[in-house]
Design a protein around this motif. Structure first.
Motif, PDB file in Angstrom:
ATOM      1  N   GLY A   1      -1.504  12.698   3.510  1.00 42.23           N
ATOM      2  CA  GLY A   1      -2.666  12.272   4.271  1.00 42.23           C
ATOM      3  C   GLY A   1      -2.287  11.910   5.685  1.00 42.23           C
ATOM      4  O   GLY A   1      -1.480  12.594   6.318  1.00 42.23           O
TER       5      GLY A   1
ATOM      6  N   LYS B   1     -14.264   4.495   4.994  1.00 43.53           N
ATOM      7  CA  LYS B   1     -14.673   4.486   3.587  1.00 43.53           C
ATOM      8  C   LYS B   1     -16.092   5.020   3.437  1.00 43.53           C
ATOM      9  O   LYS B   1     -16.396   5.734   2.477  1.00 43.53           O
ATOM     10  CB  LYS B   1     -14.551   3.080   3.002  1.00 43.53           C
ATOM     11  CG  LYS B   1     -13.113   2.650   2.804  1.00 43.53           C
ATOM     12  CD  LYS B   1     -13.011   1.243   2.238  1.00 43.53           C
ATOM     13  CE  LYS B   1     -11.568   0.851   2.001  1.00 43.53           C
ATOM     14  NZ  LYS B   1     -11.428  -0.507   1.453  1.00 43.53           N
TER      15      LYS B   1
ATOM     16  N   SER C   1     -12.016  11.131  10.712  1.00 46.68           N
ATOM     17  CA  SER C   1     -12.398  11.734   9.435  1.00 46.68           C
ATOM     18  C   SER C   1     -12.686  13.224   9.565  1.00 46.68           C
ATOM     19  O   SER C   1     -12.667  13.948   8.563  1.00 46.68           O
ATOM     20  CB  SER C   1     -13.605  11.008   8.832  1.00 46.68           C
ATOM     21  OG  SER C   1     -14.743  11.174   9.638  1.00 46.68           O
TER      22      SER C   1
ATOM     23  N   SER D   1       0.839  -1.191   0.000  1.00 44.75           N
ATOM     24  CA  SER D   1       0.000   0.000   0.000  1.00 44.75           C
ATOM     25  C   SER D   1       0.874   1.240   0.000  1.00 44.75           C
ATOM     26  O   SER D   1       1.959   1.244   0.574  1.00 44.75           O
ATOM     27  CB  SER D   1      -0.886   0.050   1.253  1.00 44.75           C
ATOM     28  OG  SER D   1      -1.801  -1.004   1.296  1.00 44.75           O
TER      29      SER D   1
ATOM     30  N   LYS E   1     -10.909  15.066   4.880  1.00 41.88           N
ATOM     31  CA  LYS E   1     -11.885  15.117   3.788  1.00 41.88           C
ATOM     32  C   LYS E   1     -11.738  16.415   3.013  1.00 41.88           C
ATOM     33  O   LYS E   1     -11.736  16.421   1.787  1.00 41.88           O
ATOM     34  CB  LYS E   1     -13.317  14.993   4.329  1.00 41.88           C
ATOM     35  CG  LYS E   1     -13.650  13.619   4.853  1.00 41.88           C
ATOM     36  CD  LYS E   1     -15.133  13.485   5.126  1.00 41.88           C
ATOM     37  CE  LYS E   1     -15.470  13.807   6.542  1.00 41.88           C
ATOM     38  NZ  LYS E   1     -16.870  13.529   6.888  1.00 41.88           N
TER      39      LYS E   1
ATOM     40  N   ILE F   1       0.262   5.800  -0.018  1.00 42.25           N
ATOM     41  CA  ILE F   1      -0.621   6.959  -0.117  1.00 42.25           C
ATOM     42  C   ILE F   1       0.230   8.203  -0.358  1.00 42.25           C
ATOM     43  O   ILE F   1       1.381   8.269   0.079  1.00 42.25           O
ATOM     44  CB  ILE F   1      -1.483   7.150   1.149  1.00 42.25           C
ATOM     45  CG1 ILE F   1      -0.620   7.434   2.397  1.00 42.25           C
ATOM     46  CG2 ILE F   1      -2.410   5.973   1.367  1.00 42.25           C
ATOM     47  CD1 ILE F   1      -1.394   7.958   3.587  1.00 42.25           C
TER      48      ILE F   1
ATOM     49  N   LEU G   1     -13.736   8.508   2.425  1.00 43.97           N
ATOM     50  CA  LEU G   1     -12.286   8.594   2.404  1.00 43.97           C
ATOM     51  C   LEU G   1     -11.653   7.416   1.662  1.00 43.97           C
ATOM     52  O   LEU G   1     -12.211   6.321   1.631  1.00 43.97           O
ATOM     53  CB  LEU G   1     -11.747   8.631   3.833  1.00 43.97           C
ATOM     54  CG  LEU G   1     -12.131   9.886   4.617  1.00 43.97           C
ATOM     55  CD1 LEU G   1     -11.884   9.688   6.099  1.00 43.97           C
ATOM     56  CD2 LEU G   1     -11.363  11.078   4.086  1.00 43.97           C
ATOM     57  N   THR G   2     -10.483   7.667   1.090  1.00 46.86           N
ATOM     58  CA  THR G   2      -9.679   6.598   0.503  1.00 46.86           C
ATOM     59  C   THR G   2      -8.811   6.029   1.611  1.00 46.86           C
ATOM     60  O   THR G   2      -8.046   6.765   2.246  1.00 46.86           O
ATOM     61  CB  THR G   2      -8.799   7.129  -0.642  1.00 46.86           C
ATOM     62  OG1 THR G   2      -9.656   7.658  -1.655  1.00 46.86           O
ATOM     63  CG2 THR G   2      -7.931   6.026  -1.218  1.00 46.86           C
ATOM     64  N   VAL G   3      -8.958   4.738   1.858  1.00 48.71           N
ATOM     65  CA  VAL G   3      -8.227   4.065   2.931  1.00 48.71           C
ATOM     66  C   VAL G   3      -7.445   2.902   2.341  1.00 48.71           C
ATOM     67  O   VAL G   3      -8.000   2.068   1.627  1.00 48.71           O
ATOM     68  CB  VAL G   3      -9.180   3.536   4.029  1.00 48.71           C
ATOM     69  CG1 VAL G   3      -8.392   2.881   5.155  1.00 48.71           C
ATOM     70  CG2 VAL G   3     -10.073   4.643   4.559  1.00 48.71           C
ATOM     71  N   LYS G   4      -6.161   2.868   2.650  1.00 50.98           N
ATOM     72  CA  LYS G   4      -5.304   1.741   2.279  1.00 50.98           C
ATOM     73  C   LYS G   4      -4.929   1.041   3.577  1.00 50.98           C
ATOM     74  O   LYS G   4      -4.850   1.671   4.630  1.00 50.98           O
ATOM     75  CB  LYS G   4      -4.043   2.223   1.562  1.00 50.98           C
ATOM     76  CG  LYS G   4      -4.297   3.153   0.377  1.00 50.98           C
ATOM     77  CD  LYS G   4      -4.670   2.407  -0.867  1.00 50.98           C
ATOM     78  CE  LYS G   4      -4.911   3.310  -2.058  1.00 50.98           C
ATOM     79  NZ  LYS G   4      -3.766   3.993  -2.582  1.00 50.98           N
TER      80      LYS G   4
ATOM     81  N   GLU H   1      -5.424  10.939   1.880  1.00 49.96           N
ATOM     82  CA  GLU H   1      -5.765   9.523   2.031  1.00 49.96           C
ATOM     83  C   GLU H   1      -5.260   9.026   3.376  1.00 49.96           C
ATOM     84  O   GLU H   1      -4.462   9.699   4.033  1.00 49.96           O
ATOM     85  CB  GLU H   1      -5.138   8.708   0.899  1.00 49.96           C
ATOM     86  CG  GLU H   1      -5.662   9.083  -0.468  1.00 49.96           C
ATOM     87  CD  GLU H   1      -5.070   8.251  -1.599  1.00 49.96           C
ATOM     88  OE1 GLU H   1      -4.340   7.265  -1.322  1.00 49.96           O
ATOM     89  OE2 GLU H   1      -5.332   8.584  -2.766  1.00 49.96           O
TER      90      GLU H   1
END
Length: 147
Positions: free
Chosen positions: A26, A116, A50, A21, A67, A23, A120-123, A72
């Motif tokens: 972030g 999510k 968030s 992963s 946000k 990002i 949000l983009t979560v790895k 991310e």
């Protein structure tokens, strides 16, 4: 539930030399699940994370959430955050408060999904694996969260 939250310019996570992963700017979040943690705590943490206003606005003030900043999240399970280094006769950390892996994984996945759901983009890292993490911290700016 304990978390170390770090604002980063970039983060990369590898397992056995393979990139898993990454990002751009972030938050890199290390999450430890302790015995007795609940779904409600996981939901609260996701909402809080968030909406934390820790990103700079046009005036350089920490007024923006992740946000609003468009960042991310790299969410990494870290059972050692449930450890203690307190009183005692030895020098080895005590991990007696760490949740059992099956339950910890459930709550870790719940936090991921709730983030999510917030758009949000979560790895993620690999739960239970030995991970190598490279990051460029922004600030540095780090926070400890407990609930």
């Amino acid at each position: 539930m304990r978390a170390l939250i770090q604002r980063t310019f970039e983060s990369k996570l590898s397992v056995d030399g393979k990139l898993i992963s990454s990002i751009p700017c972030g938050l890199t979040v290390f999450l430890g699940i302790t015995k007795g943690d609940t779904e409600e705590q996981a939901d609260y943490f996701a909402r809080k994370l968030s909406n934390l206003r820790i990103f700079r606005d046009e005036n350089g003030k920490m007024n923006l959430s992740i946000k609003q900043a468009g960042g991310e999240i790299l969410l990494v399970s870290q059972f050692s955050l449930a450890g203690t280094l307190g009183k005692g006769s030895g020098n080895r950390p005590d991990f007696g408060q760490a949740e059992l892996p099956e339950r910890a994984l459930e709550l870790y996945e719940r936090v991921t999904q709730k983030l999510k759901d917030e758009g949000l983009t979560v790895k993620n890292g690999v739960f239970g694996a030995h991970m190598f993490i490279e990051q460029q911290q922004d600030g540095p700016l780090s926070f400890i969260f407990e609930c």
